[in-house]
Write an enzyme that holds these catalytic residues in place. Sequence first.
Site, mmCIF file in Angstrom:
data_model
loop_
_atom_site.group_PDB
_atom_site.id
_atom_site.type_symbol
_atom_site.label_atom_id
_atom_site.label_comp_id
_atom_site.label_asym_id
_atom_site.label_seq_id
_atom_site.Cartn_x
_atom_site.Cartn_y
_atom_site.Cartn_z
ATOM 1 N N LYS A 1 0.836 -1.210 0.000
ATOM 2 C CA LYS A 1 0.000 0.000 0.000
ATOM 3 C C LYS A 1 0.870 1.260 0.000
ATOM 4 C CE LYS A 1 -2.923 0.617 3.597
ATOM 5 N NZ LYS A 1 -2.709 1.906 4.263
ATOM 6 N N ASP B 1 1.671 -1.040 11.973
ATOM 7 C CA ASP B 1 0.412 -1.509 11.373
ATOM 8 C C ASP B 1 0.098 -2.968 11.731
ATOM 9 O OD1 ASP B 1 0.044 0.943 10.212
ATOM 10 O OD2 ASP B 1 0.868 0.358 8.269
ATOM 11 N N LYS C 1 -4.407 5.998 14.306
ATOM 12 C CA LYS C 1 -4.552 5.210 13.072
ATOM 13 C C LYS C 1 -6.003 5.243 12.573
ATOM 14 C CE LYS C 1 -0.339 4.456 12.785
ATOM 15 N NZ LYS C 1 0.394 5.114 11.714
HETATM 16 C C1 S3P Z 1 2.594 4.766 6.153
HETATM 17 C C2 S3P Z 1 3.151 5.104 7.352
HETATM 18 C C3 S3P Z 1 2.623 4.679 8.649
HETATM 19 C C4 S3P Z 1 1.613 3.557 8.520
HETATM 20 C C5 S3P Z 1 0.667 3.750 7.378
HETATM 21 C C6 S3P Z 1 1.416 3.879 6.065
HETATM 22 C C7 S3P Z 1 3.205 5.269 4.895
HETATM 23 O O1 S3P Z 1 2.024 5.790 9.264
HETATM 24 O O2 S3P Z 1 0.902 3.395 9.726
HETATM 25 O O3 S3P Z 1 -0.238 2.667 7.274
HETATM 26 O O4 S3P Z 1 2.900 4.750 3.825
HETATM 27 O O5 S3P Z 1 4.033 6.196 4.984
HETATM 28 P P1 S3P Z 1 2.903 6.783 10.159
HETATM 29 O O6 S3P Z 1 4.158 7.000 9.436
HETATM 30 O O7 S3P Z 1 2.138 8.059 10.294
HETATM 31 O O8 S3P Z 1 3.108 6.079 11.464
#
Ligand code: S3P
Length: 427
Positions: free
Chosen positions: A20, A316, A343
Amino acid sequence: MLSSQISISQSKKISIPGDKSISHRSVLFSSLAEGKSEIHGFLEGEDPLNTMHCFAKMGVEFTPQGKGSYSVQSPGKKNLHSPGSELDFGNAGTGIRLSAGLICGLPQIEAVLTGDASLQKRPMARIIDPLRAMGADIKSVSGDGKAPLAIKGKQLQDYQFKSPIASAQIKSALVLAALSSEIAIDYEEDELSRDHTENMIRFLGGNIEQITPLRFRLKPPYKFEGGKFVIPGDISSASFYIVFGLCGKGEPTIIRNVGLNPSRIGILTVLRNMGGKIEIADPRQECGEDIGDLVVYPSRLKRTEIEAHLIPSIIDEIPILAIAGLFSEGGFSIRNAKELRAKESDRIVSMVTNLQRLGVEVTEYEDGYEFSEVSSIRSAKIETYMDHRIAMSFAILSKLTGIDLQLDETSWVDTSFPGFFEILKQF
Ligand code: S3P
């Protein structure tokens, strides 16, 4: 501890959808670049598709070329235009935060960025404040530090920032603002958050000056031509079937083509510390990212102490790790993880509430929760809080135990893992 009712009679090979985080970034970087790009292995889940639709509204052409493949034609960042209507990022914090950064640095664009009810509850001051310090014109429309966000793109100024939160979303929002506005940025964090943005810059030929392992500098000129993005399977999605394979009985589960970026594989470290046997087969590299196949053996699990420095790399995966904790001698504890409250749902509340409904005695802390060894759970209704990872975690638990858990809604799963239930049905 709980014991699995699932016996895997034949070794199963499964494939999981594209990463993702990298899928979002493939849209953003192919939009910044002028000319043609290719994307393969794109996660056709609602989150990255929403990001794609938002950039299509600003003039980028994405042409489907078969499952997960697109050819992209961008007019280049200077020729993107304002969207005719609000940009809707659905459930995706990554989509809205990273896109906000990129748009802030483009003077020709005015846009309002929004999302669903879950996204509109999530904190945006963490990007608004540093972006404003770079000179951006970005505000929360209702003034509460949440989305919708109104942006008038501007020329930004060079910026140095030490982030109080180890967050790849904050880091990437500011880096993308620097790239779109052609300014220098010096960024530091206190733990390494996922570094897909940095990897993509290097993959496209950009130069990152690494000052310390946690601090880097980027300087213009930034000349990105289109690239060929090949996206591996998402280890965060794989984690549901890693835990399933460890807690099941019988033969190993093989999960093919999983992204193994070092800043994402904390889940393997923690599960191995819990006694899980997970092997990596056929390690390789694609687009500057490590990849491999995972061989997951049914294993006896035990409680482990999860060290604070691992939290950004498992952020996650904590809901599904807690499910593994139900199958572990000694139970489960997670601390130092206050970020769980920011989240798709407050993942401390959503896990504690649902575990309590199952009859598990859980202690909640400001930064985590814990439970001792669990001998049984009861059937209950599960509230999924508009959160795909909460829904998938309890679906795995239901399948492993054979206990009917009625999930109030499962459509959120399509944001990150279309096909999740079809794979589960194969076991
Ligand atoms: C992500 C960073 C994470 C993660 C999210 C995807 C990204 O969030 O929890 O699902 O793609 O940069 P944070 O960096 O805010 O912790």
